[in-house]
Design a protein around this motif. Structure first.
Motif, PDB file in Angstrom:
ATOM      1  N   UNK A  27       2.854  31.437  43.195  1.00  0.00           N
ATOM      2  CA  UNK A  27       3.236  30.829  44.420  1.00  0.00           C
ATOM      3  C   UNK A  27       4.005  29.427  44.047  1.00  0.00           C
ATOM      4  N   UNK A  28       3.767  29.084  42.725  1.00  0.00           N
ATOM      5  CA  UNK A  28       4.235  27.871  42.245  1.00  0.00           C
ATOM      6  C   UNK A  28       5.753  28.153  41.596  1.00  0.00           C
ATOM      7  N   UNK A  29       5.540  29.193  40.670  1.00  0.00           N
ATOM      8  CA  UNK A  29       6.791  29.431  39.828  1.00  0.00           C
ATOM      9  C   UNK A  29       7.682  30.498  40.669  1.00  0.00           C
ATOM     10  N   UNK A  30       7.147  31.411  41.352  1.00  0.00           N
ATOM     11  CA  UNK A  30       8.089  32.144  42.186  1.00  0.00           C
ATOM     12  C   UNK A  30       8.510  33.405  41.351  1.00  0.00           C
ATOM     13  N   UNK A  31       8.133  33.634  40.062  1.00  0.00           N
ATOM     14  CA  UNK A  31       8.199  34.824  39.401  1.00  0.00           C
ATOM     15  C   UNK A  31       6.941  35.344  38.659  1.00  0.00           C
ATOM     16  N   UNK A  32       6.638  36.731  39.136  1.00  0.00           N
ATOM     17  CA  UNK A  32       5.559  37.338  38.876  1.00  0.00           C
ATOM     18  C   UNK A  32       5.327  37.210  37.115  1.00  0.00           C
ATOM     19  N   UNK A  33       6.269  37.404  36.471  1.00  0.00           N
ATOM     20  CA  UNK A  33       6.031  37.521  34.971  1.00  0.00           C
ATOM     21  C   UNK A  33       5.903  36.396  34.442  1.00  0.00           C
ATOM     22  N   UNK A  34       6.527  35.263  34.803  1.00  0.00           N
ATOM     23  CA  UNK A  34       6.457  33.841  34.492  1.00  0.00           C
ATOM     24  C   UNK A  34       4.786  33.440  34.626  1.00  0.00           C
ATOM     25  N   UNK A  35       4.508  33.889  36.067  1.00  0.00           N
ATOM     26  CA  UNK A  35       3.092  33.540  36.406  1.00  0.00           C
ATOM     27  C   UNK A  35       2.085  34.274  35.688  1.00  0.00           C
TER      28      UNK A  35
END
Length: 180
Positions: A27-35
């Motif tokens: 929800x913060x970074x907007x990218x699943x792989x980064x999360x």
């Protein structure tokens, strides 16, 4: 108030809340792989903090602590991405702006010449500086990983990559000035 004493307890807690932690990071970074990366980094940071503690003081509110670490790592990731995007816009290295299917023979020759100049520029660098640059730019390693691999501080790893980048820019600029 829940407390954690052992790394095993922390792993169980982490696995229990992993889905929510990844969702929060996403929800913060907007990218699943980064999360996913952020959550994994957070776990290793907590494990590192726990293993370095001198006394066996239990970690109070471990879930809240994980959320705080994840939030901080997400913000760091967003800052890094913002800096990289600003750099890419300033330098206009984007291939999509040129359209690969519309490359003229002159553009192709120019790109090959630039590549040749960059190859020479990289070979002019000190071995460790070149290696740091290649690991960062071509292998995608983080500066912390490069610092660890080269056995230097994080600041030194950053300075090595920045120095290599500056040298490559200067070489390209010199080559363009020579052509004019």
């Amino acid at each position: 108030m829940s407390t954690i004493v052992h790394q095993h307890d922390l792993l169980q807690l982490f696995m229990l809340h992993r889905k929510e932690l990844v969702g929060y990071a996403n929800s913060i970074v907007g990218e699943r792989h980064t999360a996913e990366d952020v959550v994994q980094d957070a776990y290793f940071r907590v494990i590192g903090v726990e293993s370095r503690k001198q006394n066996n003081v239990p970690l109070e509110e471990p879930v809240g602590y994980l959320y705080q670490i994840i939030r901080n790592l997400c913000l760091d990731s967003l800052r890094k991405k913002t800096r990289e995007n600003a750099y890419m816009q300033d330098e206009d290295f984007s291939l999509s702006s040129h359209g690969l299917e519309q490359v003229s023979p002159e553009q192709h020759a120019g790109a090959r010449q630039e590549l040749s100049v960059l190859h020479v520029a990289l070979n002019e660098l000190p071995e460790r500086t070149r290696l740091a640059f290649e690991l960062h730019r071509f292998s995608g390693l983080k500066l912390a990983d490069i610092a660890s691999q080269l056995n230097v501080s994080l600041g030194t790893a950053h300075a090595m990559v920045a120095s290599a980048l500056d040298h490559c820019k200067a070489s390209l600029k010199k080559q363009t000035e020579y052509e004019i």
